[in-house]
Design a protein around this motif. Structure first.
Motif, PDB file in Angstrom:
ATOM      1  N   ALA A  66      59.905  28.882  71.772  1.00  0.00           N
ATOM      2  CA  ALA A  66      58.592  27.846  71.292  1.00  0.00           C
ATOM      3  C   ALA A  66      58.421  27.888  72.269  1.00  0.00           C
ATOM      4  O   ALA A  66      58.465  28.114  73.831  1.00  0.00           O
ATOM      5  N   PHE A  67      56.915  27.142  72.766  1.00  0.00           N
ATOM      6  CA  PHE A  67      56.359  26.330  73.866  1.00  0.00           C
ATOM      7  C   PHE A  67      56.415  24.466  73.871  1.00  0.00           C
ATOM      8  O   PHE A  67      56.172  23.780  72.573  1.00  0.00           O
ATOM      9  N   PHE A  68      56.934  24.063  74.663  1.00  0.00           N
ATOM     10  CA  PHE A  68      57.212  22.518  74.671  1.00  0.00           C
ATOM     11  C   PHE A  68      55.438  21.796  73.615  1.00  0.00           C
ATOM     12  O   PHE A  68      54.477  22.362  74.141  1.00  0.00           O
ATOM     13  N   PRO A  69      55.807  20.749  74.145  1.00  0.00           N
ATOM     14  CA  PRO A  69      54.366  20.034  73.930  1.00  0.00           C
ATOM     15  C   PRO A  69      53.108  19.706  74.995  1.00  0.00           C
ATOM     16  O   PRO A  69      53.975  20.007  76.020  1.00  0.00           O
ATOM     17  N   CYS A  70      52.274  19.968  74.679  1.00  0.00           N
ATOM     18  CA  CYS A  70      52.201  19.452  73.087  1.00  0.00           C
ATOM     19  C   CYS A  70      51.278  20.999  72.799  1.00  0.00           C
ATOM     20  O   CYS A  70      49.941  21.128  71.326  1.00  0.00           O
ATOM     21  N   ARG A  71      51.328  22.333  72.914  1.00  0.00           N
ATOM     22  CA  ARG A  71      51.415  22.848  72.311  1.00  0.00           C
ATOM     23  C   ARG A  71      51.604  23.160  70.609  1.00  0.00           C
ATOM     24  O   ARG A  71      51.234  24.010  69.939  1.00  0.00           O
ATOM     25  N   GLY A  72      52.688  23.465  70.899  1.00  0.00           N
ATOM     26  CA  GLY A  72      54.205  22.968  69.899  1.00  0.00           C
ATOM     27  C   GLY A  72      53.577  24.014  68.472  1.00  0.00           C
ATOM     28  O   GLY A  72      53.251  24.144  68.041  1.00  0.00           O
ATOM     29  N   GLU A  73      54.322  25.338  68.963  1.00  0.00           N
ATOM     30  CA  GLU A  73      54.050  26.489  68.342  1.00  0.00           C
ATOM     31  C   GLU A  73      55.312  27.588  68.594  1.00  0.00           C
ATOM     32  O   GLU A  73      55.923  27.510  70.041  1.00  0.00           O
ATOM     33  N   ALA A  74      56.353  28.015  66.876  1.00  0.00           N
ATOM     34  CA  ALA A  74      57.258  28.627  67.592  1.00  0.00           C
ATOM     35  C   ALA A  74      56.784  30.043  67.076  1.00  0.00           C
ATOM     36  O   ALA A  74      56.476  30.435  66.020  1.00  0.00           O
ATOM     37  N   HIS A  75      57.320  30.889  67.313  1.00  0.00           N
ATOM     38  CA  HIS A  75      57.228  32.562  67.176  1.00  0.00           C
ATOM     39  C   HIS A  75      58.557  32.841  67.137  1.00  0.00           C
ATOM     40  O   HIS A  75      59.551  33.089  67.454  1.00  0.00           O
ATOM     41  N   PHE A  76      58.754  33.911  65.611  1.00  0.00           N
ATOM     42  CA  PHE A  76      59.989  34.552  65.448  1.00  0.00           C
ATOM     43  C   PHE A  76      59.998  36.127  65.292  1.00  0.00           C
ATOM     44  O   PHE A  76      58.337  36.384  64.865  1.00  0.00           O
ATOM     45  N   ASP A  77      60.675  36.634  65.834  1.00  0.00           N
ATOM     46  CA  ASP A  77      60.222  38.467  65.366  1.00  0.00           C
ATOM     47  C   ASP A  77      60.440  39.260  64.020  1.00  0.00           C
ATOM     48  O   ASP A  77      61.291  38.441  63.798  1.00  0.00           O
TER      49      ASP A  77
ATOM     50  N   THR B  45      49.714  22.497  54.620  1.00  0.00           N
ATOM     51  CA  THR B  45      49.504  23.946  54.502  1.00  0.00           C
ATOM     52  C   THR B  45      47.614  24.450  54.333  1.00  0.00           C
ATOM     53  O   THR B  45      47.477  26.047  54.923  1.00  0.00           O
ATOM     54  N   GLN B  46      47.544  23.488  54.895  1.00  0.00           N
ATOM     55  CA  GLN B  46      45.877  23.802  55.117  1.00  0.00           C
ATOM     56  C   GLN B  46      44.464  23.354  56.652  1.00  0.00           C
ATOM     57  O   GLN B  46      45.973  21.848  57.087  1.00  0.00           O
ATOM     58  N   GLY B  47      43.814  23.727  57.705  1.00  0.00           N
ATOM     59  CA  GLY B  47      43.524  23.171  59.065  1.00  0.00           C
ATOM     60  C   GLY B  47      44.483  22.866  59.927  1.00  0.00           C
ATOM     61  O   GLY B  47      45.756  23.756  59.781  1.00  0.00           O
ATOM     62  N   SER B  48      44.289  22.146  60.653  1.00  0.00           N
ATOM     63  CA  SER B  48      45.033  21.991  62.206  1.00  0.00           C
ATOM     64  C   SER B  48      46.781  21.416  61.671  1.00  0.00           C
ATOM     65  O   SER B  48      46.843  20.595  61.072  1.00  0.00           O
ATOM     66  N   ALA B  49      47.558  21.987  62.718  1.00  0.00           N
ATOM     67  CA  ALA B  49      48.987  21.351  62.427  1.00  0.00           C
ATOM     68  C   ALA B  49      49.290  20.979  64.182  1.00  0.00           C
ATOM     69  O   ALA B  49      48.537  21.878  64.934  1.00  0.00           O
ATOM     70  N   ASP B  50      50.370  19.879  64.250  1.00  0.00           N
ATOM     71  CA  ASP B  50      50.931  19.703  65.165  1.00  0.00           C
ATOM     72  C   ASP B  50      51.495  20.560  65.486  1.00  0.00           C
ATOM     73  O   ASP B  50      51.747  21.865  67.230  1.00  0.00           O
ATOM     74  N   ILE B  51      52.697  21.319  64.898  1.00  0.00           N
ATOM     75  CA  ILE B  51      53.654  22.226  65.642  1.00  0.00           C
ATOM     76  C   ILE B  51      52.729  23.671  64.131  1.00  0.00           C
ATOM     77  O   ILE B  51      53.268  23.013  62.961  1.00  0.00           O
ATOM     78  N   ARG B  52      53.281  24.875  64.437  1.00  0.00           N
ATOM     79  CA  ARG B  52      53.215  25.866  63.499  1.00  0.00           C
ATOM     80  C   ARG B  52      54.267  27.226  64.187  1.00  0.00           C
ATOM     81  O   ARG B  52      54.515  27.320  65.103  1.00  0.00           O
TER      82      ARG B  52
ATOM     83  N   TYR C 137      55.602  37.487  64.075  1.00  0.00           N
ATOM     84  CA  TYR C 137      54.792  38.562  64.936  1.00  0.00           C
ATOM     85  C   TYR C 137      55.734  39.812  65.351  1.00  0.00           C
ATOM     86  O   TYR C 137      56.909  39.434  65.404  1.00  0.00           O
ATOM     87  N   GLU C 138      55.095  40.309  65.387  1.00  0.00           N
ATOM     88  CA  GLU C 138      56.173  42.346  65.451  1.00  0.00           C
ATOM     89  C   GLU C 138      55.358  42.606  66.762  1.00  0.00           C
ATOM     90  O   GLU C 138      54.683  42.560  67.422  1.00  0.00           O
ATOM     91  N   GLY C 139      56.791  42.767  68.342  1.00  0.00           N
ATOM     92  CA  GLY C 139      56.484  43.622  69.781  1.00  0.00           C
ATOM     93  C   GLY C 139      54.879  42.319  70.759  1.00  0.00           C
ATOM     94  O   GLY C 139      55.488  41.262  70.661  1.00  0.00           O
ATOM     95  N   GLU C 140      54.067  42.752  70.759  1.00  0.00           N
ATOM     96  CA  GLU C 140      53.072  42.248  71.894  1.00  0.00           C
ATOM     97  C   GLU C 140      52.147  41.640  71.093  1.00  0.00           C
ATOM     98  O   GLU C 140      51.705  41.951  69.750  1.00  0.00           O
ATOM     99  N   HIS C 141      52.022  39.783  71.535  1.00  0.00           N
ATOM    100  CA  HIS C 141      51.725  39.178  70.265  1.00  0.00           C
ATOM    101  C   HIS C 141      50.343  38.272  70.563  1.00  0.00           C
ATOM    102  O   HIS C 141      50.135  37.206  70.434  1.00  0.00           O
ATOM    103  N   ASN C 142      50.440  38.710  72.695  1.00  0.00           N
ATOM    104  CA  ASN C 142      49.321  37.825  72.665  1.00  0.00           C
ATOM    105  C   ASN C 142      49.718  37.278  73.558  1.00  0.00           C
ATOM    106  O   ASN C 142      48.874  35.652  73.216  1.00  0.00           O
ATOM    107  N   ASP C 143      51.096  36.772  73.585  1.00  0.00           N
ATOM    108  CA  ASP C 143      51.513  35.689  74.314  1.00  0.00           C
ATOM    109  C   ASP C 143      52.086  35.334  75.248  1.00  0.00           C
ATOM    110  O   ASP C 143      52.876  33.969  75.881  1.00  0.00           O
ATOM    111  N   GLY C 144      51.511  36.262  76.377  1.00  0.00           N
ATOM    112  CA  GLY C 144      51.849  36.047  77.737  1.00  0.00           C
ATOM    113  C   GLY C 144      52.584  36.610  78.656  1.00  0.00           C
ATOM    114  O   GLY C 144      53.832  37.706  77.580  1.00  0.00           O
ATOM    115  N   MET C 145      53.170  37.141  79.382  1.00  0.00           N
ATOM    116  CA  MET C 145      54.020  38.079  80.133  1.00  0.00           C
ATOM    117  C   MET C 145      54.829  37.770  79.682  1.00  0.00           C
ATOM    118  O   MET C 145      55.426  36.626  80.056  1.00  0.00           O
TER     119      MET C 145
END
Length: 543
Positions: free
Chosen positions: A230-241, A197-204, A208-216
Motif C-alpha cells: 500500500a501507499f501512504f497518504p495522500c496517494r491512498g492505494e492498496a494493491h493485492f496479489d 462505486t463511481q468517480g474518484s475516491a481517497d482510497i482505492r 493485480y498480478e506480477g508487474e503492474h507499473n507500480d515502481g521498482m
C-alpha cells in the motif's frame, strides 16, 4: 557416455517392497555419476543464487540495507540481520541461520520496514513516556508511528472504492470484509469512511498480478512472499496479489479481511509495528477469536487522528467477523438454486473433498458443504453442523473410510470421527495422539493400503484405522506419488480405481497400478462428478 537402465515391474507404495528397487536405482545413479565425473563436470547455465545473495536482496527490498550500493561488507550485513531478527522476535545473532531464512520466506506485507532497531525502540519508548528520546540524552524527538511527518490525511471523512476482486470470492463477501476492515479503524479513531462505486475516491483497493507499473521492486511474486502493498497518504492505494489463494471463511490460503485491514492501516499513514500480535506487524496474521487491533495499533492511529468522538474505542473480536460472514453465507445459500448456476466453489477453490460408499462426492467450503451425485447433480448447500454436529465453522481436510464407514475431519491440530449416529466417543483427538501432523493439506482413504493417507508439506503419513496408530516406516516423501504436485488440497479414491488429486482448479489422475500420474486437467470442466456442470468460470478482473 555410459548409460544405466533399471527395469522394474509393478510396485506398490510400500517401503518393504520398494527397498530393493531403491537400492538398484541408487547404484545406477552412482555409476552414472562416476562416469559423468570422469568425463567432466556438467555446467549449470543458470545456477541458483547462494542463500547469502538472496538474503541481501531481501534486506535491500525491505529497507535494512541501502539499495544504491549492492556491495555490502560483512559489518553492514551483520547489522541488517540483527535489526531484522530483533523486529521479528528471533534470537539476535547477526547470522543467516535457518530460523532467519525461514522467517524471510514467510508471507508478509510488501511495504518496507524502513526504521532500524534503535528507531523501533524509540517508538515504543515514546508510547510510554509521551515522546521519543534519543538514547543517553534528554532531547525529545517528534516521531510517531507513521512513515514521515505530514503523511496523514488532513480530513476526517474519507471515501474508498473497491476496483476489482478475486473471481472465486462472492462480491458480497468481499464487500463485507472491506467494510469491516475500515470499521476497525473508525471504531478506534475519529475517522469515518464511506464507500463510493463511481468517480474518484481517497482510497482505492485493487488486485493485480506480477508487474503492474507500480515502481521498482513492487511487482507481485505469485503465491506466498509479498501478499500486498500500500501507499501512504495522500496517494491512498492498496494493491493485492491476485495470484494468492484468498479466503474469508476457510483455513487454507490467506484471509483477505486481515490483509485488507493491514493495508488500510498503511493508507492511513501507519508504519509496520514491532509488536508481535499487532495487526500492523509486517508478517501475515491469521484471523482468530481475539480482538483484531492491538494496543499498539490503536495508539498509532490515535496519534494521527485522535480518539473517537464518543471517547470510547469499540474493539472487534475476530470471532464476531467470522459469525457475521457465516450469517451472510447462510442467507446467500438459501437463494442458490441447484439448476440455476454452478455452486460457488466452482469459481476456483474448495477446502476439502471426499466421496462416500455410494459414489456421492461431498465438497466442503467454509461453513457449508454440497453433495454431488455420480451423474453430477448438485444439492443445495447445508451448514456442516446440520449433518455433523460439533464440527468447527470450517475444516481443512475430510476423508470417508470404506473400511469402517466413518467420516474423518481435520482442522488445526484436532481430528473428528463421525459414525451415522454422531461423533464417536473420545473424539475429537489431538493429531499428535494419532501420530499425525497438524494443519494437513489433505486426507483420503487409500484402498490399496487399507488405511488413511494424510499429506502435509513434503511428506505423507499413513494411519491404521484399526489401531488408530501410524504405520511403521512413515512418514515418507511425496516422491513416492510420482507426478503429484506439492500443495494439493484434496484427493479422492474414485470407484474407477484411480486416485484424483486437486490443487486450485487443476486435477491429477494417479494410477495405483503404474504408481504415477497418468492424466491431468481442469476439474470444473472435465470431471462431471465435481458438480460444476462443465462450465468454465472467469474471475472478476476488470482491469
Amino acid at each position: 557416455m555410459r548409460t544405466c537402465v533399471v527395469v522394474v515391474g509393478k510396485m506398490n507404495i510400500l517401503p518393504e517392497k520398494s527397498l530393493w528397487i531403491f537400492v538398484l536405482q541408487l547404484s545406477c545413479v552412482l555409476l552414472t555419476l562416476k562416469a559423468t565425473v570422469t568425463v567432466g563436470s556438467p555446467v549449470l547455465l543458470n545456477p541458483p543464487p547462494p542463500p547469502e545473495t538472496s538474503a541481501e536482496n531481501f534486506l535491500e527490498k525491505y529497507g535494512y540495507l541501502e539499495e544504491e550500493n549492492h556491495q555490502h561488507n560483512d559489518t553492514e550485513v551483520n547489522t541488517a540481520l540483527r535489526e531484522f531478527q530483533w523486529l521479528t522476535h528471533l534470537p539476535v545473532t547477526g547470522r543467516l541461520d535457518s530460523a532467519t531464512r525461514h522467517q524471510m520466506a514467510a508471507p508478509r506485507c510488501g511495504v518496507r520496514d524502513d526504521r532500524g532497531q534503535q528507531a523501533w525502540a524509540q517508538k515504543v519508548n515514546g508510547i510510554f513516556h509521551g515522546g521519543l528520546t534519543k538514547p543517553n540524552s534528554g532531547q525529545r524527538l517528534r516521531r510517531k508511528r507513521h512513515s514521515q511527518l505530514g503523511e496523514r490525511w488532513h480530513k476526517r471523512h474519507l471515501t474508498y472504492q473497491v476496483v476489482n476482486w478475486p473471481g472465486h470470492l462472492p462480491r458480497g463477501q468481499v464487500a463485507l470484509a472491506v467494510r469491516t476492515a475500515f470499521q476497525l479503524w473508525s471504531n478506534a479513531s475519529a475517522l469515518a469512511f464511506r464507500e463510493v462505486t463511481q468517480g474518484s475516491a481517497d482510497i482505492r483497493l485493487a488486485f493485480y498480478e506480477g508487474e503492474h507499473n507500480d515502481g521498482m521492486g513492487n511487482a507481485f511474486d505469485g503465491p506466498g512472499g509479498a501478499l500486498a502493498h500500500a501507499f501512504f497518504p495522500c496517494r491512498g492505494e492498496a494493491h493485492f496479489d491476485m495470484a494468492e489463494r484468498w479466503t474469508l471463511n476457510g483455513y487454507k490460503g490467506h484471509n483477505l479481511f486481515m490483509v485488507i485491514a493491514h493495508e488500510v492501516g498503511h493508507t492511513l499513514g501507519l508504519e509496520h509495528s514491532p509488536v508481535r500480535h499487532a495487526l500492523m506487524s509486517p508478517y501475515y496474521k491469521k484471523l482468530g477469536k481475539a480482538t483484531v487491533l492491538s494496543w499498539d495499533d490503536i495508539t498509532a492511529v490515535q496519534q494521527l487522528y485522535g480518539k473517537p468522538e464518543s471517547g470510547q474505542v469499540i474493539q472487534l473480536p475476530g470471532q464476531v467477523f467470522s459469525s457475521a460472514l457465516r450469517d451472510w453465507e447462510l442467507s446467500e445459500s438459501g437463494t442458490w438454486k441447484p439448476d440455476s448456476t454452478p455452486p460457488p466453489y466452482c469459481r476456483g477453490f474448495f477446502d476439502a473433498l471426499t466421496m462416500d460408499q455410494d459414489g456421492t462426492s461431498l465438497v466442503f467450503r467454509g461453513g457449508l458443504f454440497w453433495t454431488v451425485s455420480p451423474a453430477g447433480n448438485t444439492s443445495s448447500p447445508l451448514p456442516l453442523q446440520n449433518r455433523w454436529p460439533g464440527l468447527p465453522l470450517a475444516i481443512e481436510a475430510a476423508a470417508y473410510s470404506e473400511m469402517d464407514n466413518k467420516f474423518y475431519f481435520f482442522k488445526g491440530r484436532r481430528v473428528w470421527r463421525y459414525s451415522s449416529s454422531g461423533v464417536d466417543p473420545g473424539f475429537p483427538l489431538r493429531s499428535s495422539e494419532l501420530g499425525l501432523p497438524g494443519h494437513p493439506d489433505q486426507a483420503f482413504y487409500y484402498p490399496r493400503l487399507g488405511h488413511l493417507v494424510v499429506f502435509k508439506g513434503q511428506l505423507y503419513f499413513v494411519l491404521n484405522l484399526g489401531t488408530l496408530r501410524p504405520e511403521p516406516y512413515y512418514p515418507r516423501s511425496l516422491d513416492d506419488w510420482r507426478g503429484v504436485p506439492r500443495g494439493t488440497n484434496g484427493a479422492v479414491s474414485h470407484p474407477d480405481g484411480q486416485v484424483y488429486f486437486f490443487k486450485e482448479r487443476h486435477y491429477w489422475r494417479f494410477d495405483p497400478e503404474k504408481v504415477q500420474v497418468t492424466g491431468e486437467g481442469m476439474w470444473d470442466t472435465e470431471l462431471e462428478w465435481t458438480g460444476c456442470l462443465g462450465t468454465h468460470h472467469r474471475g472478476n478482473n476488470i482491469l
